[in-house]
Design a protein around this motif. Structure first.
Motif, mmCIF file in Angstrom:
data_model
loop_
_atom_site.group_PDB
_atom_site.id
_atom_site.type_symbol
_atom_site.label_atom_id
_atom_site.label_comp_id
_atom_site.label_asym_id
_atom_site.label_seq_id
_atom_site.Cartn_x
_atom_site.Cartn_y
_atom_site.Cartn_z
ATOM 1 N N MET A 1 0.787 -1.233 0.000
ATOM 2 C CA MET A 1 0.000 0.000 0.000
ATOM 3 C C MET A 1 0.820 1.285 0.000
ATOM 4 O O MET A 1 0.268 2.372 0.064
ATOM 5 N N GLY A 2 2.159 1.175 -0.116
ATOM 6 C CA GLY A 2 2.980 2.349 -0.343
ATOM 7 C C GLY A 2 3.407 3.120 0.882
ATOM 8 O O GLY A 2 4.028 4.185 0.762
ATOM 9 N N LYS A 3 3.102 2.628 2.067
ATOM 10 C CA LYS A 3 3.501 3.313 3.294
ATOM 11 C C LYS A 3 5.015 3.257 3.443
ATOM 12 O O LYS A 3 5.625 2.204 3.235
ATOM 13 N N PRO A 4 5.669 4.367 3.824
ATOM 14 C CA PRO A 4 7.102 4.300 4.115
ATOM 15 C C PRO A 4 7.401 3.210 5.139
ATOM 16 O O PRO A 4 6.686 3.067 6.134
ATOM 17 N N ALA B 1 -11.388 -5.134 7.420
ATOM 18 C CA ALA B 1 -10.374 -4.144 7.783
ATOM 19 C C ALA B 1 -9.905 -3.350 6.569
ATOM 20 O O ALA B 1 -9.827 -3.876 5.452
ATOM 21 N N ALA B 2 -9.555 -2.087 6.795
ATOM 22 C CA ALA B 2 -9.110 -1.188 5.734
ATOM 23 C C ALA B 2 -7.604 -1.273 5.534
ATOM 24 O O ALA B 2 -6.861 -1.766 6.387
ATOM 25 N N TRP B 3 -7.152 -0.722 4.405
ATOM 26 C CA TRP B 3 -5.750 -0.846 4.012
ATOM 27 C C TRP B 3 -4.847 0.235 4.589
ATOM 28 O O TRP B 3 -3.631 0.082 4.605
ATOM 29 N N ASN B 4 -5.390 1.360 5.055
ATOM 30 C CA ASN B 4 -4.520 2.505 5.354
ATOM 31 C C ASN B 4 -3.659 2.303 6.603
ATOM 32 O O ASN B 4 -2.513 2.740 6.650
ATOM 33 N N TYR B 5 -4.214 1.672 7.615
ATOM 34 C CA TYR B 5 -3.444 1.231 8.787
ATOM 35 C C TYR B 5 -3.794 -0.236 8.992
ATOM 36 O O TYR B 5 -4.578 -0.592 9.876
ATOM 37 N N PHE C 1 -0.009 15.069 6.695
ATOM 38 C CA PHE C 1 0.766 14.377 5.667
ATOM 39 C C PHE C 1 1.307 13.012 6.088
ATOM 40 O O PHE C 1 1.781 12.261 5.238
ATOM 41 N N TYR C 2 1.261 12.683 7.374
ATOM 42 C CA TYR C 2 1.716 11.360 7.802
ATOM 43 C C TYR C 2 0.882 10.296 7.093
ATOM 44 O O TYR C 2 -0.339 10.442 6.928
ATOM 45 N N ASN C 3 1.530 9.227 6.653
ATOM 46 C CA ASN C 3 0.854 8.172 5.890
ATOM 47 C C ASN C 3 0.243 8.735 4.616
ATOM 48 O O ASN C 3 -0.786 8.252 4.130
ATOM 49 N N ALA C 4 0.878 9.771 4.070
ATOM 50 C CA ALA C 4 0.405 10.460 2.856
ATOM 51 C C ALA C 4 -1.025 10.969 3.016
ATOM 52 O O ALA C 4 -1.779 11.062 2.046
#
Length: 466
Positions: free
Chosen positions: A75-78, A131-135, A261-264
């Motif tokens: 998902m592109g998270k740093p 569950a969602a992808w962002n966290y 901006f954290y986690n885009a």
């Protein structure tokens, strides 16, 4: 032929992972196995459940780098943020472990009449966690840990973008010694999950995602042909912040830009709109732009990267449209505002000032690295604008007078109001949303209520019958 799910790496645009999907028979078998596991698990003591969760956390910690790499890839998270998420997951789970004994204990009610009255809480049975992808770790553990502690089995239907995380949870619990069927990943696309949601063997549904997705889940559960089950919904947000005239602007700007901006910016509780008292407005905008310049885009696998990729390509169109709309209506674009070219789904840190509520940027969820800043006359105007939204997840007030901040916070329509903090989830407090941000409660001692069924025990001793 087995159907498969292919996940695209949001940074490179290449295939990240491919997984076989569960067909109807496999889904049914997993639900039935979870039912069988739940019947045995509910009979065990709380201490046994706590031991399993603690063992899982030890195993998870030992696999921190493995899961951080998978999250970053899918998902592109740093990767630095992904490793931090592992620590956050462990902290939340341990908080729920500490709260469980009191939250799940019988409640005795005495009326001094000799009759024994107790409120007892029974597990629901099989919990479905969508569950969602962002966290992907934090959102899942919000349900998984308290559900297991309460005596339930859990099915995890993770978002398609992070489907590998659901399998990781299943594997980590298996390594920790969980019985077969107790924690199981179900591999189906979101569009094909109706049969799972409506399965008579599912006794509670918890969904994290968009407001539209939550509405669909709610309708689907309402159309079940077997029994009534509760639904927990943690949905979208358009979370505001207000900077009062007495707040040091550099300190507020640094914190709020990180919160945006954290986690885009892909967080339901990210800061998406900022209101600043007119006396400090120009100074705040200058400080915010300067702080935002540090949030440069880079390869998520590098430890120094602060701004990774967007998990979905559709967000690029949303952000482009919001910038164009805002600029056409008088906003000033200071930074960013145009997607990067090349492979992957990338957008720069974007700051606009002189915004107002006729702009989509200040009303519609962005879910990306973009922030609008607007001046306000006073506290009353700020509260009115903060409440002028279809959402109500979190809000934050920044002030040197925390008592004044708390008084204002009680007037803001949000599930959680922070004073001098933002983009944070405190696991000892109820996590809940107002308006279109959802229904139900997770975390805190109240989070166990939706994962159990309250019953009453009324005992009149025999000697009272004479």
């Amino acid at each position: 032929m087995t159907d498969t799910l292919t996940i695209t790496n949001p940074w490179s645009g290449e295939v990240a992972d491919t997984y076989p999907l569960d067909g109807p028979e496999a889904v049914d078998a997993k639900v039935r196995a979870a039912q069988e596991a739940s019947l045995k698990w509910r009979e065990g003591p709380l201490g046994l459940r706590i031991e399993l969760v603690e063992r899982f956390l030890v195993v998870a910690e030992s696999n921190r780098d493995e899961i951080a790499s998978l999250i970053s890839r899918q998902m592109g998270k740093p990767v630095r943020e992904a490793r931090n998420e592992v620590g956050g997951m462990i902290g939340r789970a341990r908080t729920m472990v500490r709260l469980a004994p009191q939250a799940l204990a019988d409640q005795s009610i005495s009326l001094d009449d000799g009759i024994q009255r107790r409120i007892v809480r029974d597990p629901l049975g099989v919990i479905l966690d969508i569950a969602a992808w962002n966290y992907p770790l934090l959102i899942a553990i919000n349900v998984v840990a308290p559900a297991l502690l309460a005596g339930n089995a859990v099915l995890i239907k993770h978002a398609s973008q992070t489907a590998g995380v659901g399998l990781w949870f299943e594997d980590m619990f298996r390594r920790a010694g969980a019985p077969d069927g107790l924690v199981t990943a179900v591999m189906v696309r979101g569009s094909e999950s109706t049969a799972l949601v409506q399965h008579p063997g599912v006794h509670g549904v918890f969904f994290t995602g968009s407001t539209e997705g939550g509405q669909q889940v709610y309708r689907t559960v309402a159309n079940r042909s077997h029994g009534f089950v509760d639904v927990g919904l943690e949905l979208g947000g358009k979370d505001p912040a207000y900077v009062r005239a007495d707040m040091p602007v550099e300190l507020a700007a640094a914190n709020l830009i990180e919160g945006a901006f954290y986690n885009a910016g892909q967080s339901c509780c990210a800061i998406e709109r900022i209101y600043v008292h007119h006396a400090r407005y120009d100074a705040f905008v200058e400080a915010a732009v300067e702080a935002a310049k540090a949030w440069t885009s880079g390869d998520p696998t590098h430890d120094a990267t602060m701004l990774g990729a967007l998990a979905t390509p559709e967000t690029l169109d949303v952000l482009d449209a919001q910038v164009a709309d805002a600029v056409s209506k008088g906003a000033r674009l200071w930074l960013g505002g145009e997607r990067y070219g090349g492979s992957g789904w990338r957008y720069p840190a974007t700051v606009l000032s002189d915004t107002h509520h006729e702009m989509s940027l200040m009303r519609d969820e962005s879910f990306g690295p973009i922030i609008g800043i607007m001046p306000v006359e006073d506290d009353a105007a700020a509260v009115s604008l903060m409440n002028d939204t279809a959402y109500g997840l979190t809000a934050s007030i920044w002030t040197s007078d925390h008592r004044a901040g708390e008084a204002l916070g009680r007037r803001v329509q949000a599930g959680t109001v922070f004073v001098n903090r933002c983009d944070y989830v405190d696991p000892v407090l109820p996590w809940t949303g107002l308006k279109d941000s959802g229904k139900g409660v997770s975390l805190s001692s109240l989070g166990f209520a939706h994962l159990t069924r309250a019953r009453g025990l009324h005992v009149r001793p025999l000697e009272m019958l004479g």
